[in-house]
Design an enzyme around this catalytic site. Structure first.
Site, PDB file in Angstrom:
ATOM      1  N   SER A  52       0.713  -1.199  -0.080  1.00 33.69           N
ATOM      2  CA  SER A  52       0.061  -0.028   0.091  1.00 33.69           C
ATOM      3  C   SER A  52       0.780   1.258  -0.059  1.00 33.69           C
ATOM      4  O   SER A  52       0.422   2.328  -0.233  1.00 33.69           O
ATOM      5  CB  SER A  52      -1.041  -0.019   1.093  1.00 33.69           C
ATOM      6  OG  SER A  52      -0.310   0.075   2.325  1.00 33.69           O
ATOM      7  N   LYS A 110       0.781   4.523   6.893  1.00 28.37           N
ATOM      8  CA  LYS A 110       0.484   5.524   5.755  1.00 28.37           C
ATOM      9  C   LYS A 110       1.052   6.579   5.898  1.00 28.37           C
ATOM     10  O   LYS A 110       1.760   7.069   6.770  1.00 28.37           O
ATOM     11  CB  LYS A 110      -1.043   5.601   5.875  1.00 28.37           C
ATOM     12  CG  LYS A 110      -1.912   4.273   6.065  1.00 28.37           C
ATOM     13  CD  LYS A 110      -2.032   3.370   4.718  1.00 28.37           C
ATOM     14  CE  LYS A 110      -2.756   2.193   4.928  1.00 28.37           C
ATOM     15  NZ  LYS A 110      -2.510   1.200   3.467  1.00 28.37           N
TER      16      LYS A 110
END
Length: 279
Positions: A42, A120
């Site tokens: 990701s 993230k």
């Protein structure tokens, strides 16, 4: 009798040494740095599957989430930070010696629902308005600067311990073929410049406006079309807005990297990523 006493005394000293070592290691991990393996794609290509890093817990101060988690699925062990330090959760608005992360920081946080550690990039702080329009990130109604940087090419193959396969903009390709994604650079409002990847038109390329609540943050993965992040609500098994208390720390540098299923497979080590600064 003296020999027995000496034997048992040696055993006791060994046990004490092991206990002290574990206590010191636990204290070090709780206060200073937490090891973290990258399990998914990701955050490509900022972070690759198999990158190993230490999370700086001193960067933003401390909350219950600073306590370690122990998860060994094969043994049925699943002890989260809230099990160790849930008594310190509070309302999540305060952190000991705390400071907020900056937009553009790569941050490890606990998922607000399942407690798993996620990594993230921070995109929105409290009060910010975040929206995607035609694949372009808008912060407070202003589009970020985008610079095309060609293509990101990787081999279509099973990656990491989870044997994940990458997604490609050039369609379904066979094992061993080139898997291609579009690569570009984003410049955030505070000047942080970082790479992002795109596969092609996706539902997540056009969203409504997300207004970040007080004491919460908005996170997105750099691999934009292959990231479960704040664009998906918690009720829909996404991340949603992340409370301040769930922040663990900042990722600053990749220490080690392996493209194989095991770090012992030295022929898969990525030497060019050792001690690589995270941008």
């Amino acid at each position: 009798m003296a020999e027995k006493s000496g034997f048992f005394g040696s055993v006791i000293e060994t046990v004490k040494t092991v206990v002290y070592a574990l206590l010191i290691a636990g204290l070090f991990r709780t206060i200073f740095f937490q090891p973290f393996w990258i399990p998914s794609g990701s955050m490509k290509d900022t972070l690759l599957i198999g990158d190993f890093l230490f999370v700086n817990k001193m960067a933003y101060g401390y909350s219950y989430a600073s306590c370690p988690s122990i998860r060994i699925p094969a043994l049925g062990i699943d002890i989260g930070a809230d099990d160790f330090c849930g008594v310190f959760q509070g309302d999540g608005s305060e952190r000991l010696w705390g400071s907020d992360p900056e937009v553009g920081d790569v941050v490890v946080f606990r998922h607000p629902v399942n407690g798993r550690d996620f990594i993230k990039r921070l995109i929105g702080k409290p009060g910010d308005r975040i929206q995607m329009k035609d694949g372009v990130l808008h912060i407070n109604d202003t589009p970020v600067k985008i610079e095309d940087d060609g293509l990101f090419i990787e081999t279509m193959e099973y990656q990491g311990p989870q044997s994940a396969l990458p997604r490609c903009s050039n369609g379904a390709v066979g094992q061993g073929a080139d898997c291609v994604k579009e690569r570009s650079y984003e410049t955030l409002p505070n000047g942080v410049r970082h790479a992002v990847l795109n596969i092609g038109p996706q539902q997540s390329d056009n969203t409504g406006v997300y207004t970040v609540p007080a004491d919460h943050f908005f996170f997105m993965g750099d691999n934009r079309d292959n990231s479960t992040d704040s664009r998906v609500a918690q009720a829909a098994r996404g991340v949603g807005f992340v409370p301040r208390a769930d922040i663990v720390g900042r990722a600053d540098r990749v220490m080690f990297s392996s493209a194989g299923r095991s770090m012992l497979a030295f022929w898969t080590w990525r030497g060019d990523r050792f001690f690589k600064e995270i941008e």
